[in-house]
Motif scaffolding. Structure first.
Motif, PDB file in Angstrom:
ATOM      1  N   THR A  57       4.641   4.157  -2.277  1.00 51.41           N
ATOM      2  CA  THR A  57       5.184   2.945  -1.659  1.00 51.41           C
ATOM      3  C   THR A  57       6.275   2.317  -2.517  1.00 51.41           C
ATOM      4  N   ASN A 124      -6.661  -3.043  -1.814  1.00 54.50           N
ATOM      5  CA  ASN A 124      -6.987  -1.648  -1.550  1.00 54.50           C
ATOM      6  C   ASN A 124      -8.488  -1.444  -1.678  1.00 54.50           C
ATOM      7  N   THR A 204      -5.361   4.503   0.469  1.00 51.70           N
ATOM      8  CA  THR A 204      -3.915   4.731   0.531  1.00 51.70           C
ATOM      9  C   THR A 204      -3.529   6.077  -0.079  1.00 51.70           C
ATOM     10  N   ALA A 261       1.413   1.980   4.521  1.00 55.11           N
ATOM     11  CA  ALA A 261       0.731   2.909   3.631  1.00 55.11           C
ATOM     12  C   ALA A 261      -0.778   2.706   3.615  1.00 55.11           C
TER      13      ALA A 261
END
Length: 266
Positions: A57, A124, A204, A261
Motif C-alpha cells: 500500500t 488490521n 491484508t 487493501a
C-alpha cells in the motif's frame, strides 16, 4: 490525543508546514488537515520507514504522491516495526515512521525519535495463511496446535507476533511454531514456498499475496486489532516532504488505497 496530529510546539510546526507547503486545508473545528497538493510545493527525497505489512500500500501511495508532487521522490525502508525503531534510535536517517502498532510507536516517542503527536491511520487483524489448496486442512485457530503441523509466526517483539500471543492468551490455545520471523513478509514467504503448513499474518498480507497463499479466517482475530500510527522523525532531512506525505497517507487518497487493501479505519 491519540489518532490526531497533536498541536504542541512540534505539532504546530508540522501543521504550519502542511498548510504553507502543501496547500492543506481543514474544516472549521477540525485538527486533521486534508491535503490539496500544490504543484512543485514539495521536492526532494522523502525517506519513509514503515512496517512490512504496509509494503504494497505504501509503495502505491508513494507513486501517487510523486505524481501529485512533481520533483519529489519517496524512498521506503520496510521491516518489522521493532527493528525499525532500533534503527531509528541508532540514528538511521528517515523523515517518516509508520508502525504496525502503538507499542513500537510509543517506544519511538519515548526515545525522542519522533516529532509531534503520532496520527493513527489504519487498523488490521490477523489471518491464517496456508499454501494454495490448504494441504494440511487447517480450519481454524485450534488446528494450529495440532502435533506435527509446521506453523510459522512473527517474533514476540514484532506487532503481528504480539497480536498472536494475545490470541493465544485469550483462547488458551498455545502454539509451538517451528520458527519466529522478524516480519510478516518473512512469515508469508515461508508459507508461499511450502516451508510451512500455516503462518500467522494480517488479512491484508493474505489479500495482497494473491494466489500464492490461501486464507483461513478465524473469529478470535476480531478481538485483537492492531492500530497503525504514523509520525514525523525528529532528525528528518526533509521536514516539509515528510509532513506532506503524512497528510497524504491520512487524507482521502491514503484512506482509499488502504481500504482497498483490506485495512480498517482507526
Amino acid at each position: 490525543m491519540r489518532g490526531r496530529l497533536g498541536f504542541g510546539i512540534a505539532g504546530a510546526a508540522l501543521a504550519a508546514v502542511l498548510f504553507a507547503a502543501t496547500g492543506c486545508s481543514a474544516d472549521a473545528g477540525s485538527t486533521t488537515p486534508t491535503q490539496t497538493p500544490t504543484k512543485h510545493a514539495v521536492t526532494g527525497t522523502i525517506t519513509v520507514f514503515a512496517a512490512a505489512s504496509l509494503s504494497k500500500t505504501f509503495t502505491e501511495l508513494g507513486t501517487e504522491f510523486e505524481k501529485a508532487n512533481p520533483g519529489s521522490t519517496v524512498r521506503f525502508s520496510f521491516g518489522g516495526s521493532s527493528d525499525l525503531v532500533t534503527q531509528l534510535s541508532a540514528g538511521a536517517p528517515a523523515d517518516v515512521f509508520a508502525s504496525a502498532d502503538r507499542k513500537n510507536m510509543d517506544k519511538a516517542v519515548s526515545a525522542s525519535v519522533t516529532s509531534g503527536e503520532p496520527a493513527d491511520f489504519a487498523t488490521n487483524v490477523l489471518a491464517i495463511a496456508v499454501p494454495p489448496g490448504n494441504p494440511a486442512h487447517v480450519t481454524g485457530w485450534a488446528d494450529l496446535a495440532r502435533p506435527g503441523l509446521k506453523v510459522v509466526v512473527c517474533a514476540p517483539q514484532v506487532p503481528c507476533g504480539a497480536a498472536t500471543a494475545t490470541v493465544e492468551a485469550k483462547t488458551g490455545v498455545t502454539l509451538k511454531p517451528v520458527s519466529q520471523e522478524s516480519s510478516v513478509t518473512d512469515v508469508l514467504g515461508k508459507v508461499s514456498s511450502g516451508e510451512a503448513d500455516a503462518g500467522i499474518v494480517y488479512v491484508t498480507d493474505v489479500k495482497g499475496a494473491g494466489k500464492s497463499v490461501d486464507s483461513v479466517a478465524f473469529p478470535e482475530a476480531k478481538g485483537v486489532v492492531n492500530t497503525y500510527p504514523i509520525a514525523a522523525v525528529r532528525q528528518g532531512a526533509n521536514f516539509t516532504g515528510g509532513a506532506a506525505f503524512i497528510a497524504f497517507v491520512t487524507g482521502p487518497e491514503g484512506r482509499k488505497v488502504l481500504a482497498a487493501a483490506g485495512f480498517g479505519t482507526p
